[in-house]
Design a protein around this motif. Structure first.
Motif, short mmCIF file in Angstrom:
data_model
loop_
_atom_site.label_atom_id
_atom_site.label_comp_id
_atom_site.label_asym_id
_atom_site.label_seq_id
_atom_site.Cartn_x
_atom_site.Cartn_y
_atom_site.Cartn_z
N UNK A 64 -4.63 10.54 4.06
CA UNK A 64 -3.95 11.83 4.12
C UNK A 64 -2.43 11.72 4.19
N UNK A 65 -1.90 10.52 4.50
CA UNK A 65 -0.45 10.39 4.61
C UNK A 65 0.08 9.43 3.56
N UNK A 66 0.39 8.21 3.95
CA UNK A 66 0.93 7.22 3.01
C UNK A 66 0.16 5.92 3.13
N UNK A 67 0.07 5.19 2.03
CA UNK A 67 -0.61 3.91 2.03
C UNK A 67 0.23 2.90 2.81
N UNK A 68 -0.43 2.15 3.68
CA UNK A 68 0.26 1.15 4.48
C UNK A 68 -0.05 1.25 5.96
N UNK A 69 -0.35 2.46 6.43
CA UNK A 69 -0.76 2.63 7.82
C UNK A 69 0.38 2.47 8.81
N UNK A 86 5.24 0.40 0.86
CA UNK A 86 4.26 1.44 0.57
C UNK A 86 3.86 1.40 -0.91
N UNK A 87 4.86 1.25 -1.77
CA UNK A 87 4.59 1.18 -3.21
C UNK A 87 3.80 -0.09 -3.56
N UNK A 88 4.14 -1.20 -2.87
CA UNK A 88 3.44 -2.46 -3.14
C UNK A 88 1.96 -2.37 -2.73
N UNK A 89 1.70 -1.76 -1.56
CA UNK A 89 0.32 -1.57 -1.12
C UNK A 89 -0.44 -0.70 -2.12
N UNK A 90 0.21 0.36 -2.59
CA UNK A 90 -0.43 1.27 -3.54
C UNK A 90 -0.77 0.54 -4.83
N UNK A 91 0.18 -0.24 -5.32
CA UNK A 91 -0.03 -0.99 -6.55
C UNK A 91 -1.17 -2.00 -6.40
#
Length: 449
Positions: free
Chosen positions: A36-41, A97-102
């Motif tokens: 629900x928020x951002x990837x990475x925790x 955050x972008x790296x985790x998403x990728x």
């Protein structure tokens, strides 16, 4: 048509959930992650990563002062730019955050940017009302800061909000005495704030070796941090000028610009819908699981801080890896919770692995304790009286090293290698037979007598 939409649906894209989802997808599973928020925790977004960057920034306050003793001509009127540090830290958070998403997407996992609630053994309902089904559901929702309840409590902040402050407060009161409280006490102090640490007991950093935490308290007080022990909140009154009057038991009222709560963390299970499938939580709100991370509902598993076993990012990652290997890989994976190293990035930092002296005496009876109390070479030339302390706890019967604990510069870096030795069951004699690397602080590990 497949019976379910996914083989695995993970609720929460923190470190544990991301690892589990990535590995499961790499094994060929159809995976979705609801976040629900951002990837990475917590660790990446509002925890250990941005906090450690603030610790680095705060250390320059003393480093620049020490530099003069090492021949550097440092201007007298140096200015600290909070906005510069804040902007750069948050930019690094965005990058990770972008790296985790990728990483998730590259491995084939679908990210659903919505809150998910358990509505059946194999079903979740998203915030927009749609439902998704999965053969296996993994709960990896982490934990959140515990908020106290008393009149005026709404005027305080937590570690979630501290990274977004408009400015460093001139006076700050931190409630709690665990690792988050001590870390931010050091950060705020080094960045120029007057810091009051308020705690309901006389103990700081419970779980660490008593002698080590006593040394930290001594150094912190020497640096100018103000401690208020055996104190609980009565009320906080906000003045017209924005200042906060903090009323507490056993001590005079203090006026500060900011109050930060660091009194513990609670698992994120509220409103998750676990009760709909018969999954209960313990008295702390945590999800009980077995050795395979399975809940009382056979198709639902849980890992990480939401289980409240050991609230550390590397532990959550290990649990996520083991879960994915067992459910979608070759199996046979497990997590060993013995000899997990820990550190508090206070000022100076402390670190430890294995049994404390007290624990060893209770469990083993016969114990030998070795220590080294010394002033680091850098502190000597800088004219600082601050001393480091290293302790080694050994089984009195077998000579096996069962615990190592330390306080001093870079000790979290040193404890990682020391943890391997403790985990391997090495003896004091084996440490003694190792040639010292001189001149280093780490050499004290093989010189203790």
């Amino acid at each position: 048509m497949p019976e379910y939409d996914y083989d695995l649906l993970t609720i929460g894209a923190g470190s544990g959930g991301t690892r589990a989802s990535r590995v499961a997808a790499a094994h060929g599973a159809r995976v979705a992650v609801a976040e629900e928020y951002r990837v990475g925790g917590t660790c990446v977004i509002r925890g250990c990563v941005p906090k450690k960057l603030l610790v680095y920034g705060a250390h320059f306050a003393e480093d620049l002062k020490d530099a003069q003793r090492f021949g550097w001509r440092v201007p007298e009127n140096l200015e600290f730019d909070w906005k510069c540090l804040q902007t750069n830290v948050l930019a690094e958070v965005d990058r990770i955050n972008a790296a985790y998403t990728t990483t998730l997407e590259t491995n084939g996992a679908q990210i659903i940017h919505q809150r998910a609630t358990v509505t059946g053994p194999n079903e979740v309902t998203l915030a927009n009302g749609t439902t998704k089904t999965a053969k296996t559901i993994l709960v990896a929702t982490g934990a959140r800061p515990l908020l106290p309840e008393f009149p005026g409590a709404e005027h305080g902040i937590t570690s979630n909000e501290v990274f977004h402050l408009d400015a460093i407060p001139k006076r700050v009161l931190i409630a709690g005495a665990g690792y988050i409280a001590n870390e931010f006490a050091g950060i705020f102090h080094q960045l120029g704030a007057h810091v009051i640490v308020m705690n309901r007991t006389k103990d700081i950093l419970r779980g660490y070796d008593l002698q080590i935490r006593d040394r930290l308290l001594q150094i912190s007080m020497m640096k100018g941090l103000d401690f208020r022990f055996d104190a609980t909140f009565e009320k906080i009154v906000k003045r017209e000028d924005g200042c906060l009057d903090v009323h507490m038991t056993g001590h005079d009222t203090v006026t500060v610009d900011c109050v930060m709560y660091a009194i513990g963390r609670v698992p994120n299970t509220d409103g998750l819908g676990l009760e709909t499938v018969g999954i209960g939580v313990d008295d702390k709100g945590a999800v009980p699981v077995d050795e395979q991370n399975r809940t009382t509902c056979p198709s639902i598993f849980a890992i990480g801080d939401v289980t409240n076993r050991i609230q550390l990012t590397p532990v959550a990652i290990r649990e996520g890896q083991a879960f994915a290997e067992n459910q979608f890989g070759k199996g046979g994976a497990s997590v060993d919770y013995d000899c997990v190293p820990a550190a508090c990035f206070s000022h100076p930092p402390i670190a430890g692995v294995g049994m404390t002296e007290s624990e060893a005496r209770q469990r083993l009876g016969s114990v030998k304790v070795y220590s080294s109390d010394f002033r680091p070479m850098k502190n000597v030339l800088a004219g600082r009286d601050e001393r480091s302390l290293y302790k080694m706890i050994c089984d009195g019967e077998t000579d096996r090293v069962v615990g190592i604990h330390m306080i001093g510069p870079d000790c979290p870096e040193i404890i990682q290698a020391a943890a391997v030795c403790v985990k391997a069951g090495l003896t004091k004699a084996q440490f003694d037979s190792t040639v010292a690397l001189h001149p280093t602080m780490a050499e004290e590990l093989v010189l203790m007598r």
